[in-house]
Write a protein that holds these residues in place. Structure first.
Motif, short mmCIF file in Angstrom:
data_model
loop_
_atom_site.label_atom_id
_atom_site.label_comp_id
_atom_site.label_asym_id
_atom_site.label_seq_id
_atom_site.Cartn_x
_atom_site.Cartn_y
_atom_site.Cartn_z
N VAL A 110 0.83 -1.20 0.00
CA VAL A 110 0.00 0.00 0.00
C VAL A 110 0.87 1.25 0.00
O VAL A 110 0.61 2.20 -0.73
N SER A 111 1.91 1.26 0.84
CA SER A 111 2.80 2.42 0.90
C SER A 111 4.19 1.98 1.31
O SER A 111 4.36 0.94 1.95
N HIS A 112 5.14 2.80 0.93
CA HIS A 112 6.54 2.46 1.18
C HIS A 112 7.30 3.74 1.48
O HIS A 112 7.29 4.67 0.69
N HIS A 113 7.96 3.76 2.63
CA HIS A 113 8.81 4.89 3.01
C HIS A 113 10.21 4.34 3.29
O HIS A 113 10.36 3.38 4.05
N ILE A 114 11.21 4.94 2.65
CA ILE A 114 12.58 4.48 2.86
C ILE A 114 13.47 5.68 3.13
O ILE A 114 13.28 6.74 2.54
N GLU A 115 14.39 5.52 4.07
CA GLU A 115 15.36 6.56 4.38
C GLU A 115 16.75 6.01 4.13
O GLU A 115 17.09 4.92 4.61
N TYR A 116 17.53 6.77 3.39
CA TYR A 116 18.90 6.39 3.09
C TYR A 116 19.82 7.09 4.08
O TYR A 116 19.86 8.31 4.14
N THR A 124 20.09 1.79 5.49
CA THR A 124 18.74 2.28 5.20
C THR A 124 17.76 1.74 6.22
O THR A 124 17.98 0.69 6.84
N THR A 125 16.66 2.45 6.36
CA THR A 125 15.50 1.97 7.11
C THR A 125 14.29 2.11 6.20
O THR A 125 14.24 2.99 5.34
N SER A 126 13.34 1.24 6.41
CA SER A 126 12.13 1.27 5.60
C SER A 126 10.93 0.89 6.44
O SER A 126 11.03 0.04 7.34
N GLU A 127 9.81 1.53 6.15
CA GLU A 127 8.53 1.15 6.74
C GLU A 127 7.54 0.98 5.60
O GLU A 127 7.38 1.88 4.78
N THR A 128 6.94 -0.20 5.53
CA THR A 128 5.98 -0.49 4.47
C THR A 128 4.65 -0.89 5.09
O THR A 128 4.60 -1.50 6.17
N LYS A 129 3.59 -0.52 4.39
CA LYS A 129 2.24 -0.91 4.81
C LYS A 129 1.70 -1.86 3.76
O LYS A 129 1.71 -1.57 2.56
N TRP A 130 1.25 -3.02 4.22
CA TRP A 130 0.76 -4.09 3.34
C TRP A 130 -0.71 -4.36 3.64
O TRP A 130 -1.13 -4.29 4.79
N CYS A 131 -1.46 -4.70 2.60
CA CYS A 131 -2.86 -5.06 2.74
C CYS A 131 -3.02 -6.56 2.50
O CYS A 131 -2.51 -7.08 1.50
N PHE A 132 -3.73 -7.22 3.39
CA PHE A 132 -3.97 -8.66 3.31
C PHE A 132 -5.15 -8.92 2.39
O PHE A 132 -6.21 -8.32 2.55
N MET A 133 -4.95 -9.81 1.41
CA MET A 133 -5.95 -10.01 0.37
C MET A 133 -6.42 -11.46 0.31
O MET A 133 -5.64 -12.39 0.52
#
Length: 129
Positions: free
Chosen positions: A55-61, A101-110
């Motif tokens: 759904v969304s992806h945020h990454i910091e380098y 890097t750090t990353s935070e992702t939001k996933w939707c269960f289908m």
């Protein structure tokens, strides 16, 4: 919280024209480790009936990685509510411990049959806690 991790070595194919790891490669590694974590923890029955979409992806380098660096990629799920789950990925240089890097992702269960979002069951949530 269950942490899943793997170590990779940066290859020439991972580099951009500046001779450090291409930003797009980090995004691919985030997706790859999420998939590996899911596949390691789940059964064929669950795979036949459910899947995840990003759904969304945020990454910091934070730093750069170069050819030959050994990277430790760690991931964990911090929250699963309703139909969504929040996953974190951290990539460290294994040689010096530096955070890359750090990353935070939001996933939707289908639901695989309806192709629509479905509630995360306690059984699914327990796979990552």
């Amino acid at each position: 919280m269950q942490i899943f991790q793997k170590t990779i070595t940066v290859t020439k194919d991972d580099l951009d024209q500046l001779n450090h790891v291409n930003n797009v490669r980090y995004v691919q590694w985030v997706q790859d480790i999420a998939e590996k974590h899911w596949l390691q923890n789940t059964s064929q029955d669950i795979l036949d009936n459910y899947f995840w979409v990003l759904v969304s992806h945020h990454i910091e380098y934070k730093s750069q990685a170069v050819l030959g660096d050994q990277l430790n990629i760690k991931t964990y799920v911090s929250k699963s509510e309703g139909v969504t789950s929040i996953r974190h990925v951290e990539i460290f240089n294994q040689n010096n411990g530096k955070l890359i890097t750090t990353s935070e992702t939001k996933w939707c269960f289908m639901d695989a049959k309806t192709k629509r979002p479905t509630r995360i069951t306690p059984e699914i949530a327990a796979l990552f806690n």
